[in-house]
Scaffold this motif. Sequence first.
Motif, PDB file in Angstrom:
ATOM      1  N   UNK A 191       0.717  -1.277   0.180  1.00 50.92           N
ATOM      2  CA  UNK A 191      -0.005  -0.047   0.106  1.00 50.92           C
ATOM      3  C   UNK A 191       0.646   1.188  -0.021  1.00 50.92           C
ATOM      4  N   UNK A 192       2.076   1.123  -0.117  1.00 54.57           N
ATOM      5  CA  UNK A 192       3.181   2.431   0.096  1.00 54.57           C
ATOM      6  C   UNK A 192       2.990   3.054  -1.292  1.00 54.57           C
ATOM      7  N   UNK A 193       2.561   4.511  -1.098  1.00 57.16           N
ATOM      8  CA  UNK A 193       2.603   5.166  -2.506  1.00 57.16           C
ATOM      9  C   UNK A 193       3.680   5.902  -2.778  1.00 57.16           C
ATOM     10  N   UNK A 194       4.148   5.551  -4.099  1.00 56.67           N
ATOM     11  CA  UNK A 194       5.585   6.303  -4.674  1.00 56.67           C
ATOM     12  C   UNK A 194       5.210   7.364  -5.746  1.00 56.67           C
ATOM     13  N   UNK A 195       5.948   8.356  -5.806  1.00 56.53           N
ATOM     14  CA  UNK A 195       5.808   9.388  -6.661  1.00 56.53           C
ATOM     15  C   UNK A 195       7.104  10.343  -6.613  1.00 56.53           C
ATOM     16  N   UNK A 196       7.155  11.229  -7.745  1.00 54.44           N
ATOM     17  CA  UNK A 196       8.208  12.094  -7.651  1.00 54.44           C
ATOM     18  C   UNK A 196       7.502  13.683  -7.682  1.00 54.44           C
ATOM     19  N   UNK A 218      18.910  15.437  -8.697  1.00 55.02           N
ATOM     20  CA  UNK A 218      19.597  16.805  -8.757  1.00 55.02           C
ATOM     21  C   UNK A 218      18.683  17.796  -9.747  1.00 55.02           C
ATOM     22  N   UNK A 219      17.358  17.391  -9.898  1.00 57.85           N
ATOM     23  CA  UNK A 219      16.659  18.093 -10.873  1.00 57.85           C
ATOM     24  C   UNK A 219      15.199  17.760 -10.608  1.00 57.85           C
ATOM     25  N   UNK A 220      14.102  18.473 -11.451  1.00 56.03           N
ATOM     26  CA  UNK A 220      12.942  18.022 -11.313  1.00 56.03           C
ATOM     27  C   UNK A 220      12.704  16.719 -11.632  1.00 56.03           C
ATOM     28  N   UNK A 221      11.221  16.178 -10.973  1.00 60.99           N
ATOM     29  CA  UNK A 221      10.831  14.876 -11.490  1.00 60.99           C
ATOM     30  C   UNK A 221       9.235  15.573 -11.958  1.00 60.99           C
ATOM     31  N   UNK A 222       9.170  15.582 -13.207  1.00 57.15           N
ATOM     32  CA  UNK A 222       7.953  16.027 -13.458  1.00 57.15           C
ATOM     33  C   UNK A 222       6.862  14.959 -14.005  1.00 57.15           C
ATOM     34  N   UNK A 223       6.894  14.489 -15.191  1.00 59.16           N
ATOM     35  CA  UNK A 223       5.727  13.668 -15.672  1.00 59.16           C
ATOM     36  C   UNK A 223       6.144  11.952 -15.387  1.00 59.16           C
ATOM     37  N   UNK A 224       7.339  11.907 -14.966  1.00 59.87           N
ATOM     38  CA  UNK A 224       7.920  10.433 -15.143  1.00 59.87           C
ATOM     39  C   UNK A 224       7.358   9.983 -13.761  1.00 59.87           C
ATOM     40  N   UNK A 225       6.548   8.552 -13.935  1.00 59.68           N
ATOM     41  CA  UNK A 225       5.782   8.281 -12.794  1.00 59.68           C
ATOM     42  C   UNK A 225       6.711   6.801 -12.499  1.00 59.68           C
ATOM     43  N   UNK A 226       6.762   6.604 -11.141  1.00 56.73           N
ATOM     44  CA  UNK A 226       7.772   5.462 -10.857  1.00 56.73           C
ATOM     45  C   UNK A 226       6.951   3.982 -11.196  1.00 56.73           C
ATOM     46  N   UNK A 236      12.393   5.316 -11.827  1.00 55.13           N
ATOM     47  CA  UNK A 236      11.776   6.556 -12.275  1.00 55.13           C
ATOM     48  C   UNK A 236      12.812   7.590 -12.863  1.00 55.13           C
ATOM     49  N   UNK A 237      12.370   8.504 -13.932  1.00 54.27           N
ATOM     50  CA  UNK A 237      13.045   9.144 -14.614  1.00 54.27           C
ATOM     51  C   UNK A 237      13.274  10.635 -13.940  1.00 54.27           C
ATOM     52  N   UNK A 238      13.969  11.589 -14.156  1.00 55.27           N
ATOM     53  CA  UNK A 238      14.176  12.874 -13.597  1.00 55.27           C
ATOM     54  C   UNK A 238      14.748  13.932 -14.889  1.00 55.27           C
ATOM     55  N   UNK A 239      14.493  15.203 -14.573  1.00 54.33           N
ATOM     56  CA  UNK A 239      15.078  16.137 -15.542  1.00 54.33           C
ATOM     57  C   UNK A 239      16.674  16.364 -15.570  1.00 54.33           C
ATOM     58  N   UNK A 240      17.167  15.458 -14.702  1.00 52.91           N
ATOM     59  CA  UNK A 240      18.646  15.605 -14.479  1.00 52.91           C
ATOM     60  C   UNK A 240      19.144  14.576 -15.486  1.00 52.91           C
ATOM     61  N   UNK A 260      19.463  13.493 -22.400  1.00 53.81           N
ATOM     62  CA  UNK A 260      18.711  14.803 -22.338  1.00 53.81           C
ATOM     63  C   UNK A 260      17.546  14.408 -21.070  1.00 53.81           C
ATOM     64  N   UNK A 261      16.458  15.108 -20.627  1.00 46.65           N
ATOM     65  CA  UNK A 261      15.731  15.104 -19.536  1.00 46.65           C
ATOM     66  C   UNK A 261      14.823  13.732 -19.924  1.00 46.65           C
ATOM     67  N   UNK A 262      14.406  13.401 -18.784  1.00 45.68           N
ATOM     68  CA  UNK A 262      13.255  12.346 -18.748  1.00 45.68           C
ATOM     69  C   UNK A 262      12.050  12.686 -18.410  1.00 45.68           C
ATOM     70  N   UNK A 263      10.992  12.665 -19.234  1.00 41.36           N
ATOM     71  CA  UNK A 263       9.722  12.692 -18.699  1.00 41.36           C
ATOM     72  C   UNK A 263       8.703  11.445 -18.964  1.00 41.36           C
ATOM     73  N   UNK A 264       9.531  10.768 -19.780  1.00 41.65           N
ATOM     74  CA  UNK A 264       8.778   9.236 -20.030  1.00 41.65           C
ATOM     75  C   UNK A 264       8.824   8.503 -18.462  1.00 41.65           C
ATOM     76  N   UNK A 265       7.898   7.505 -18.312  1.00 43.07           N
ATOM     77  CA  UNK A 265       7.638   6.665 -17.551  1.00 43.07           C
ATOM     78  C   UNK A 265       8.395   5.239 -17.966  1.00 43.07           C
TER      79      UNK A 265
END
Length: 518
Positions: A191-196, A218-226, A236-240, A260-265
């Motif tokens: 039941x643990x909830x993971x997100x960025x 070291x940067x945003x986590x935007x649309x990438x979902x764990x 998970x991916x990140x803008x770094x 480059x940065x990662x917004x894909x999951x």
Amino acid sequence: MKTAVAVIALLAFVLPLNAQPADSPWPMFRRDIRHSGRSDYPGPSGPHLSWSYLTNGQVSSSPAIGSDGRVYVSPYESKCLYVFTSAGSFVWSYATGNTIDYPSPALGSNGVVYFAANDNRVYACTSAGKLSWSYLTGGRIFSSPAIGTDGGVYIGSHDGHLYAFKSSGEYSWDYPTGGEVQSSPALGSDGTVYFGSKDYRVYAITSAGALSWTFPTTNWITCSSPAIGSDGRVYIGSFDQQVYALTSTGSLIWSFTTGNFVQSSPALGSDGTVYIGSYDNRLYAITPGGALGWSYATAGVVHSSPAVGSDGHVYVGSRDNRVYSFDAEGALAWSFITGRAIWSSSPALGSDGDLYIGSSDNRLYCLKQGSVPTPTPSPTSTPAATLTPTPTPTPPIDLTADKAEYGTTGSISVTADVWPLTVPCYPFVRVLMADGSTLYYQRGVGFTASPVPYLGFAAGTIMTTEPIMGYPALSANFSGIPTGAYALEGGAVDMTRTISASNLFYFGTVDREVLRVK
């Protein structure tokens, strides 16, 4: 073509508290509560267009599929959730108070569909399209809802909070972060909830709403979902530009650097391979140990999140207008061209092998099993440190107008991204008028009815091995243009064979967009 419209030329019901994710082939974003992106069914081994539906907005969200085969999707400008039968017939839609950028719907076992919009609200509608409840958060919502095995609904908001609700709409709890929460939550077996979050952190929150741990990037986590592995690993991916693999307790196992940065999951193969896209135009396959398995360079940004079929084939969209399919070793199986770029919409696989995906041409596509075409370029398997984007030459030209709508008097400016061309050719720009006639744009002359298709660029031919981005393709003033819908069209034309406007030989796809004058 990029979004551009040029010139010359739109609580009455009570829900059960024990609802769970629908028993369907693809009930929510990334398919299951762990967001594995892996289906129990194979996708098409060769694409055949079964149907497409033209909505009134770019389809940036990802489809969900119900147990009855119905398909749910929320186009951007339409401000609506749409529902279709598996045969492509419209069933119903529900209008929200604002646009729906990225959030994808989620389906509960109680027949309710959960979704969100930029009016800051989370919505729940019955299977008949009637509103059950809505909840107002403090900010826009880019996150997609996830449904737990206990029926709980989890979603992030631009107000920096992750929210938890009961299926009845009753507020359970929220957890504040230090930044906007665009990432869609995934749920562990406990039941643990993971997100960025855009505060540069990955979060793990207990089912009761307490902090379990955080991990700093070291940067945003935007649309990438764990995505959560069967062993509890968190990916998970990140803008770094990194893809991270973490233990279930938040310790770093490895990180992988993209270009480059990662917004894909990420999607997870049955053998533990991690598949993910990057803004360096590539789809990556990363081994369970964090090494590069293979990568494939498309001709556009890969914001779309991959889906993995039960046979190990991988499916993903790209902003080069294409849906791609690869086998588990990285060989290109097929690609299918849509009318415009595929932004954040990700493939969903049905139990009959159908693949559903949205495009910024405003269409939802259903691809069925068809004949297997001869694949074109194979992926490279070079080490990550030496990777450089290598766009393919299709489509060679991508036009972008300077605004969406024009008055009857004004000016138009259109730039072009020119991808590598394998032979000399004439790029051209033309406008298809409302009365069926055609005008051509010639630098220094403007629009003319002369049937010369190779106009709009500097004199002479073009052959390039490197992308030319933002080339000024068209710039003209106009006056007294009639109102109505027109079309801007551009592409690369074979200079040796093309002799008139009615005898065009194109290289790659023709880039075409509806134009509107008001």
